[in-house]
Structures are given as C-alpha cells and as structure tokens.
Design an enzyme around this catalytic site. Structure first.
Site, mmCIF file in Angstrom:
data_model
loop_
_atom_site.group_PDB
_atom_site.id
_atom_site.type_symbol
_atom_site.label_atom_id
_atom_site.label_comp_id
_atom_site.label_asym_id
_atom_site.label_seq_id
_atom_site.Cartn_x
_atom_site.Cartn_y
_atom_site.Cartn_z
ATOM 1 N N GLY A 262 0.819 -1.201 0.000
ATOM 2 C CA GLY A 262 0.000 0.000 0.000
ATOM 3 C C GLY A 262 0.847 1.244 0.000
ATOM 4 O O GLY A 262 2.076 1.189 -0.105
ATOM 5 N N LYS A 263 0.173 2.387 0.137
ATOM 6 C CA LYS A 263 0.887 3.658 0.100
ATOM 7 C C LYS A 263 1.658 3.925 1.377
ATOM 8 O O LYS A 263 2.545 4.775 1.400
ATOM 9 C CB LYS A 263 -0.097 4.794 -0.153
ATOM 10 C CG LYS A 263 -1.208 4.884 0.869
ATOM 11 C CD LYS A 263 -2.222 5.937 0.480
ATOM 12 C CE LYS A 263 -3.369 5.991 1.482
ATOM 13 N NZ LYS A 263 -4.386 6.990 1.103
ATOM 14 N N GLU A 264 1.327 3.217 2.441
ATOM 15 C CA GLU A 264 1.985 3.476 3.710
ATOM 16 C C GLU A 264 2.689 2.279 4.309
ATOM 17 O O GLU A 264 3.485 2.440 5.234
ATOM 18 C CB GLU A 264 0.957 3.977 4.735
ATOM 19 C CG GLU A 264 -0.085 2.944 5.086
ATOM 20 C CD GLU A 264 -1.023 3.412 6.179
ATOM 21 O OE1 GLU A 264 -1.762 2.558 6.703
ATOM 22 O OE2 GLU A 264 -1.005 4.598 6.502
ATOM 23 N N VAL A 267 2.727 -5.601 3.716
ATOM 24 C CA VAL A 267 2.231 -6.665 4.594
ATOM 25 C C VAL A 267 2.798 -7.994 4.120
ATOM 26 O O VAL A 267 2.713 -8.330 2.931
ATOM 27 C CB VAL A 267 0.689 -6.712 4.613
ATOM 28 C CG1 VAL A 267 0.197 -7.790 5.583
ATOM 29 C CG2 VAL A 267 0.124 -5.356 4.996
ATOM 30 N N ASP A 405 -10.660 6.670 7.189
ATOM 31 C CA ASP A 405 -10.354 6.175 5.839
ATOM 32 C C ASP A 405 -11.198 4.944 5.536
ATOM 33 O O ASP A 405 -10.734 3.978 4.941
ATOM 34 C CB ASP A 405 -8.863 5.846 5.710
ATOM 35 C CG ASP A 405 -8.450 5.639 4.254
ATOM 36 O OD1 ASP A 405 -9.172 6.118 3.361
ATOM 37 O OD2 ASP A 405 -7.421 4.974 4.008
#
Length: 516
Positions: A262-264, A267, A405
C-alpha cells in the site's frame, strides 16, 4: 762494393735523386699500377680500397665491434660468441615487440596510458623496425594530451594597445572553463572535448557546475534512501534484523512472502511459532505489517498525528523514523480499543518499532478478499451494510474513534462477516478534523452500498447523524459541512481553554457533547 758496381747500379734506380737510393730512411720504391679513368671513378673500387685500409690498420677491433650487428647469409658462423650475440639480439627484439603489444592492449583508447620503456632491451634507435611499428607513446609529442592553458600575469592583462588581452577575455575565459570541467566529480560525465578548442561561457559553466553538485548530492541521498528506507517491497537492513530476531526467538516460524502493498506499508504473511506469552497466544498464521520509512508516497500523515492529543507532544516533523514509529503505535492502540469493544479486526501480537505483528485474516496464506472484490448476494450485502453501520456506531461511541479512511478498500469479507483493517490513521472525535473525517467515511459507505443495490442504505447526511448522534438539519451538503466545521471550531476552542480532558477516553464510553 767497388765504385764500378755502384755506378753501374745507379742507372737502374730510376729517375729520382741519387741520395734517395743511398739514404736508409727514404721511402721504399713502389711500382705504380696503371689504370684507366673509369676505374678510378668507380664507387665499388673506392669501397674496396677503404675496406682494405681499415682491415690493414685495425683488423681485430673492427671484427669485435661489428660482430653482433652482422646479418646475412654469407656470414661466417664458426664462432660460438657471434652466434650467441645474434640469438640474444633476436630474443631482445621479440621481447620488445611483446611489450609494445601489451602496451596497446592495456592502454586502448584511454587518455591515461602506461609505458614499458624502462623494461625494453633494445633502445628504439638501435632497432631496425619500421616507423609503423613504433607506438606513439615512444614519441615525445602526445597528440591526445591537452595543451595547458596560458596563464594570465598578475597585472591581469597581456599585450599592448589594440592587442591587449585581459583576464575577462571571452576566449580566455571559455578555454579556462573548459579545463575546469576536469575537476567535476567522476560520476559526472563531461565528455571528451580535447583537441576541439571548446570555449564555455561563464553562464554555461556555472550551470554545469551547479548541476554536477546537485547530481552528487542526489546520488548520496539515493544511496542513503536505499540503505535506510523501506520504500519498495524489500526491507532495509534494520527491518530485516527485526524480522530475523522474531524468527530466531521462536515467535515466528517462517515468513512466506509479501501479500499486500500500500501507500503506507507492506504486509507479509508468516506462520506463528510456539513461544506464547502469558497474556497473548500467537495465532497459527500472522500478518506482519512493515510501515514504510519514507514519506514520499504518503506526505499527509502529519495531519493525523500532530492534532491527535494522544501524540501531539511527541510529534516531530523533522524525524521520519519517529513519525513512523508513532504511526505504528497509533494503529496498535486503535486495534486494541476495537478488540476490547468486540469489533471484528486483526488481533495485535507484538509491536517492534515500525513492525506490527497481527493475526492473519484469511486461510492457508490466502488473504480474505476486500469488500470491493467480492460478489455478494442481496441478502449478504444487506447484512454487511447493517454490520458496518453497527461497527461505525461502536467505533464512535465505545472506542471513541473515527476510522478516517473507511471504504470498501479497507473492509474484508471473511467467515460471513465484515472485518475492519488499516486503522493507523483513525483519530478521536475531538480531533480538529474528526467530524470532517467521519462525514467522508459516511459518504464512502453510503455510495458503495447504494451502488450495490441496498435499498435501506441511508445517504451520507442521515448516516452521519445516525453514527454521531448529532441532529444536524441542513437542506444541502454545503450547509451541512458548514455546520460540521462550526462544531469542530467550537470543540477546538473548548479544548484549548480546558486542556486535554475532553479528549481523554471516558470510562462510560459516551462521546463528547458538541451541542452544549
């Protein structure tokens, strides 16, 4: 001898004086050989006469001096010394030819060259090789060597009258700037302009110089970013060391691979180990969430942390590592609140700096699908909607949190129910933008289920009032958002006047009252 005999012998002595025949120191009489004028002018005859005189005067010295340099088929090779000298000379010439080939092979087209001149056996003027075989390095003039720029005297100019040339001359400065390009960093390619008489203006040279410094700093930053960040799927050495320690301690059995990016964060899937603590049991399958240590892809993290009263005092925008650790710690605390309230979410196992280990939502390394990717029946879609509505109310009223979010991308469908994930950006309702985030979540949920065919789905304004318990009456969305901003402003002023007590999690779980 009587006088008659001497007188008789005198006429036979020749036409010379009589005293010469009687003097013992006189020159011996030689008989001259008559020859023609053509023989006297012959060059071959002159060489033969010269060789005869030299051999008569220095017979041994000439033979010793010319011995090693004699070549030909008609040479007397009966002397072992002469044979050895001839063989040694041939060996030396072959050795020098090999050295020249090695020089050409090593140097190639390089400006900087090496020379084996000191190791040669035969000096170039002693060799009988042709000029084509002599390398250009043997010559005194190097055609590829840059001419040194002419120095300007201390007075700053040269010449007189119309021919005066100052240090600010365009041609002189251009050539000096071209020579200064050699001082740039080796990584900055300036090309090969030797022999072209290039003249760079001061403006062009300054631009190239600034660009060279920028490239050098950028390469240093890229190297540091590669060593100290987790911008891609691969992890940095510090993160890899943390994962190795988890495996070596028995907390994790093995890490299988990446399951989501993801953008952050990134996993990974892992199998749990056997080392269980007193209060927590490690699940059979775990999800390892590694938060990225670079803020390039998610630059608006600060607005979720710096205004959160739980982390406001510890916020430091100048240290990305601390921000990422607080971001991971924030998700751990939010998941713990949700788990205590009974909301379906991943179970926290352990937090190590920016690495968060949670329970895996899925089975056999296959993660549960997102709500946007799964196809549900009308009954399951309606069931999922009411479940999400109940979870949003629990999250707001019992956990004192706003997801901030919430969308179909952060909801998983597993075992016939919805699971909430990715709560690192979740904030408390007392956040200066908490109600704004809640309204955005309500809009995303309402639009998704209305498109999915759920007739009972409320619109975003009705859903906002149902979740928050506020009774905001507005005819359009603009007025509705204006009232939300007014409530946020009033709450911010109240918090600034009365401290942080309003943001603390109360024991009864009631949300803060906005409409005082």
């Amino acid at each position: 001898m009587d006088s008659v005999g001497v007188a008789a012998a005198a006429p036979d002595a020749g036409p010379g004086p009589a005293w010469q025949s009687k003097c013992p120191w006189g020159a011996p009489s030689t008989t001259s050989i008559s020859c023609s004028l053509a023989d006297v002018m012959s060059e071959q005859l002159a060489k033969e006469l010269q060789l005869e005189e030299e051999n008569a005067a220095f017979p041994e010295v000439v033979a010793a001096a010319e011995g090693p340099f004699i070549t030909g088929e008609n040479i007397d090779t009966s002397s072992d010394l002469m044979l050895a000298q001839m063989l040694q000379m041939e060996f030396d010439r072959e050795y020098d030819a090999q050295l020249r080939r090695e020089e050409k092979k090593i140097n190639g087209d390089s400006k900087v060259s090496i020379s084996f001149e000191n190791y040669r056996k035969v000096h170039p003027y002693d060799s009988d090789s042709s000029e084509d075989e002599v390398d250009w390095q043997d010559t005194r003039h190097d055609p590829y060597r840059a001419d040194k720029p002419t120095t300007t005297p201390r007075r700053g100019f040269i010449g007189k009258g119309k021919d005066i040339t100052t240090k600010h001359d365009e041609v002189v400065c251009g050539r000096k700037n071209t020579a200064r390009m050699e001082n740039f960093a080796p990584e900055f390619q300036v090309g090969d302009g030797i022999g072209m008489d290039l003249k760079l203006s001061n403006q062009v040279f300054n631009a190239l110089k600034q660009h060279a410094y920028s490239e050098e700093r950028r390469s240093a930053r890229l190297h540091e970013k590669k060593e100290h960040s987790t911008a891609e799927k691969a992890v940095d050495p510090k993160t890899r060391l943390l994962l190795y320690k988890m495996v070596n301690s028995g907390m994790l059995e093995t890490i299988t691979g990446c399951i989501s990016t993801g953008k952050e964060s990134v996993v990974f899937h892992a199998y749990g180990g056997n080392s269980a603590t007193e209060d927590k049991v490690i699940p059979p399958e775990c999800a390892i969430k590694v938060f990225k240590t670079t803020l390039n892809e998610f630059k608006n993290r600060d607005k979720y942390i710096k205004d959160d009263y739980r982390f406001k005092d510890r916020f430091s925008k100048l240290n990305p590592r601390k921000i990422i650790r607080m971001w991971a710690e924030k998700e751990m605390h939010n998941l713990t609140r949700m788990q205590n309230a009974g909301i379906p979410c991943p179970q926290v196992v352990i937090l190590k700096k920016h690495v968060l280990v949670m329970s895996f939502i899925g089975q056999d390394q296959v993660p549960a699908p997102k709500l946007k990717d799964v196809t549900l029946s009308s009954e399951d879609m309606k069931k999922a909607y009411y479940q999400i509505l109940n979870m949003m109310q629990q999250l707001y009223r019992e956990c004192n949190l706003v997801h901030a979010d919430l969308s179909e991308y952060n909801m998983l469908w597993h075992d016939g129910k919805v699971w909430l994930i990715d709560v690192s950006q979740s904030v408390e309702p007392t956040h200066p933008h908490g109600l704004e985030f809640l309204f955005r979540d309500c809009r995303n949920v309402s639009q998704f289920f209305q498109k999915g065919g759920v007739a009972e789905a409320l619109n975003e304004r009705e859903l906002f009032n149902a979740v928050s318990g506020l009774n905001i009456t507005a005819d359009n969305e603009v007025d509705f958002q204006a009232e939300i901003e007014a409530l946020e402003k009033m709450n911010e002023d109240h918090v600034q006047n009365h401290g942080k007590k309003l943001s603390a999690f109360s024991s009864d779980g009631d949300p803060p009252i906005y409409d005082e």
